[in-house]
Design a protein around this motif. Structure first.
Motif, mmCIF file in Angstrom:
data_model
loop_
_atom_site.group_PDB
_atom_site.id
_atom_site.type_symbol
_atom_site.label_atom_id
_atom_site.label_comp_id
_atom_site.label_asym_id
_atom_site.label_seq_id
_atom_site.Cartn_x
_atom_site.Cartn_y
_atom_site.Cartn_z
ATOM 1 N N GLY A 175 3.758 -2.888 -4.368
ATOM 2 C CA GLY A 175 2.429 -2.732 -3.793
ATOM 3 C C GLY A 175 2.365 -1.589 -2.806
ATOM 4 O O GLY A 175 2.934 -0.522 -3.025
ATOM 5 N N LYS A 176 1.710 -1.838 -1.661
ATOM 6 C CA LYS A 176 1.534 -0.787 -0.672
ATOM 7 C C LYS A 176 2.791 -0.503 0.132
ATOM 8 O O LYS A 176 2.859 0.490 0.829
ATOM 9 C CB LYS A 176 0.389 -1.165 0.276
ATOM 10 C CG LYS A 176 -0.978 -1.167 -0.386
ATOM 11 C CD LYS A 176 -2.055 -1.464 0.640
ATOM 12 C CE LYS A 176 -3.438 -1.425 -0.001
ATOM 13 N NZ LYS A 176 -4.503 -1.683 0.994
ATOM 14 N N CYS A 177 3.783 -1.397 0.049
ATOM 15 C CA CYS A 177 5.007 -1.208 0.823
ATOM 16 C C CYS A 177 6.208 -1.481 -0.070
ATOM 17 O O CYS A 177 6.080 -2.103 -1.133
ATOM 18 C CB CYS A 177 5.013 -2.128 2.042
ATOM 19 S SG CYS A 177 5.108 -3.889 1.624
ATOM 20 N N PRO A 178 7.414 -1.042 0.324
ATOM 21 C CA PRO A 178 8.618 -1.355 -0.451
ATOM 22 C C PRO A 178 8.855 -2.864 -0.523
ATOM 23 O O PRO A 178 8.557 -3.596 0.427
ATOM 24 C CB PRO A 178 9.725 -0.649 0.338
ATOM 25 C CG PRO A 178 9.030 0.398 1.150
ATOM 26 C CD PRO A 178 7.688 -0.157 1.470
ATOM 27 N N VAL A 179 9.410 -3.314 -1.642
ATOM 28 C CA VAL A 179 9.649 -4.743 -1.868
ATOM 29 C C VAL A 179 11.119 -4.960 -2.200
ATOM 30 O O VAL A 179 11.658 -4.325 -3.105
ATOM 31 C CB VAL A 179 8.773 -5.282 -3.018
ATOM 32 C CG1 VAL A 179 9.043 -6.774 -3.233
ATOM 33 C CG2 VAL A 179 7.296 -5.041 -2.737
#
Length: 447
Positions: free
Chosen positions: A398-402
C-alpha cells in the motif's frame, strides 16, 4: 564542421596553462580519445584527449607557451588542410606571436565589460564541450569571498558547486540559469571595487531566451541593471528552461537527499514548480506522495525475502515478559521494525489474526514504544501471520512498506513488499536485513 580545441581549465581559479607538448602533428589524423597535448598548471600536469575524430589543423600555439584558459589553440577538421588553404596547415615552428585575446574568450568592442577577473565555464571532464548553468548563488553587485559558492554547473556526469576563487564584488553575470555555455567562455566578472552599475545578460550566442523564444546570435549591447535578486517565483520552470533537454535542475545537496529519501525530483518539475530545486523544495515534493488511486496503481511493486530461526524471537518474548514486564508481542515487533527503519519518531501498525494496532516509537528503547492513534498514517506495516497456516503470499504493497512474518516449520520467513516511489532499493535492503537480524538475535537490539 571543424571542432575548436581550447586551453582547458584544470582548476577553478586557473587563468592560464602552459602547453608542454603536442602529441599529434599538424595534418595528422586523430581519433576521439587520442592524447592530443599535455598542459601544466600550478598544481598538475595532464594529458588532454581529442574530443572528435578528424585531422589536427590550424595549430596556433607552440609547446612551451603560456595560454589563457578558453583560447582556441587548434582545430580538428574533416580534412588535413583545415580552415586555411590546402596544404598550408601552419606548424608550431612557423607561428608568429599574436596578441592575447581577452581572458576566457570574452568579446571586446561594443560588449564592454567592467574591469576585473573573468570567471569562465570550467572544464569538469576532458570530453566536456558545454556546461549547463544550474543556478547563480550570488547576484549582481553582491560581495563575494574566494570560498563562497558562486554558481552550480551540471555536465552529463555530475553537478558541481563552483567557488568564486577570489574576494571582490560580482560586477557582471554573463549567462542566465538554464543556459548551456561552452567551456572556457566568460560567464562572470569579479571586481575589486563595488561596481557603480552591475551587468546582467544572457550568454553570448545563446540560442534560446528564458521565455523559450528564439534569441539573436548575441546581444547588441550590454544593459546595466540595478535590480534586486529575482524572487523564487521568477525562476525558470522545466517547460521554459533553455537547453535543458528534459533534465531537472537541482542543487547537488537536493539531488543527494532526494535519492536517499526515495524522492523523484521529476514529479516537482511535472507539477510546474519553479527550478532549480533546492533542499527546501523537498518538503513540497513529499506532499506530492499523496497520489491519486490511479497513480498509485501504476507504481512498480518490489519484494524481498529472508529466512531466520524462529526460536530467537520466541525466547526474547518470554524474557521481556518476565524481566521487563512487556507482554505485548505486537509492541516488540513494532519496536524492531521502527529501529530497522531507522527514522525516529516512527509509526508502525502491527496486524495479526485477531487485531490491528498502531504504535509510536520514539527511539531504540522498547520501553518508549506506545500505542498510537489508529487514524494516523503509518511509516511501516507489520503483518504477523505466525499463527496462521499461510506459508506464502503475494500482495500489493500500500502506501507504506509492508513486512509479513510467516511460519515455515521451526523457522520464520520474512517478506518485505514496497513500491519504488516510496522506498529506494538500498533502503529496502537495509530495512529487511536489520529486521531479520533483530528477529533472529533479539539481544543485538539491546546492545
Amino acid at each position: 564542421m571543424p571542432h575548436e580545441v581550447i586551453m582547458p581549465a584544470l582548476g577553478m581559479a586557473q587563468d592560464s596553462g602552459q602547453l608542454l607538448a603536442w602529441h599529434k602533428k599538424p595534418g595528422e589524423a586523430v581519433a576521439a580519445g587520442d592524447v592530443l597535448f599535455e598542459v601544466e598548471t600550478d598544481k598538475a600536469a595532464m594529458e588532454v584527449e581529442a574530443q572528435k575524430e578528424g585531422y589536427l589543423t590550424d595549430v596556433s600555439v607552440e609547446a612551451g607557451s603560456d595560454v589563457p584558459v578558453g583560447q582556441v589553440i587548434a582545430m580538428i577538421s574533416e580534412t588535413p588542410e583545415g580552415a586555411g588553404e590546402a596544404g598550408n596547415a601552419p606548424s608550431p615552428e612557423k607561428i608568429a606571436d599574436t596578441a592575447e585575446p581577452a581572458p576566457g574568450g570574452a568579446e571586446t568592442g561594443e560588449d564592454e565589460l567592467p574591469d576585473g577577473h573573468q570567471v569562465i565555464m570550467p572544464t569538469l571532464g576532458m570530453a566536456q564541450d558545454m556546461g549547463l548553468l544550474v543556478t547563480w548563488c550570488k547576484q549582481p553587485g553582491e560581495a563575494v569571498a574566494a570560498d563562497d559558492i558562486l554558481f552550480e554547473v551540471e555536465t552529463d556526469k555530475s553537478t558541481v558547486e563552483v567557488n568564486a576563487g577570489r574576494d571582490g564584488f560580482v560586477a557582471a553575470l554573463l549567462a542566465e540559469a538554464g543556459e548551456e555555455v561552452p567551456v572556457g567562455q566568460a560567464i562572470a566578472v569579479i571586481s575589486e571595487q563595488k561596481p557603480d552599475k552591475a551587468v546582467s545578460r544572457k550568454a553570448a550566442g545563446a540560442p534560446i531566451s528564458a521565455a523559450g523564444e528564439t534569441a539573436p546570435e548575441r546581444q547588441e549591447k550590454t544593459e546595466p541593471v540595478n535590480t534586486p535578486a529575482p524572487s523564487p517565483e521568477k525562476r525558470m520552470t522545466a517547460k521554459t528552461a533553455p537547453g535543458v533537454a528534459g533534465r531537472v535542475l537541482a542543487s547537488p545537496k537536493a539531488r543527494r537527499l532526494a535519492q536517499e529519501q526515495g524522492l523523484d525530483l521529476q514529479r516537482l518539475a511535472d507539477a510546474g514548480h519553479p527550478q532549480p530545486f533546492h533542499v527546501k523544495d523537498l518538503e513540497t515534493l513529499k506532499t506530492l506522495h499523496a497520489e491519486t488511486p490511479a497513480a498509485s496503481a501504476t507504481a512498480q511493486r518490489f519484494e524481498l525475502r529472508a529466512e531466520v530461526s524462529g526460536t530467537g524471537f520466541a525466547d526474547f518474548v518470554a524474557w521481556a515478559k518476565e524481566n521487563g514486564g512487556q507482554a505485548d508481542q505486537a509492541a516488540l515487533l513494532a519496536g524492531f521494525a521502527a529501529a530497522s527503519f531507522g527514522n525516529f519518531p516512527a509509526k508502525v501498525r502491527v496486524e495479526n489474526m485477531w487485531q490491528s494496532q498502531a504504535y509510536s516509537a520514539a527511539s531504540l528503547w522498547l520501553g518508549q514504544v506506545k500505542p498510537a492513534d489508529d487514524d494516523l498514517e503509518v511509516d511501516l506495516l507489520v503483518r504477523d501471520l505466525r499463527a496462521s497456516r499461510i506459508s506464502a503470499l503475494q500482495l500489493n504493497a500500500g502506501k507504506c512498506p509492508v513486512i509479513s512474518i510467516l511460519r515455515q516449520g521451526e523457522d520464520l520467513a520474512l517478506v518485505l513488499e514496497w513500491t519504488g516511489d516510496r522506498v529506494t532499493t538500498p533502503q529496502a535492503i537495509d530495512l529487511l536485513s536489520n529486521f531479520a537480524g533483530r528477529m533472529e538475535q533479539p539481544l543485538r537490539h539491546l546492545l
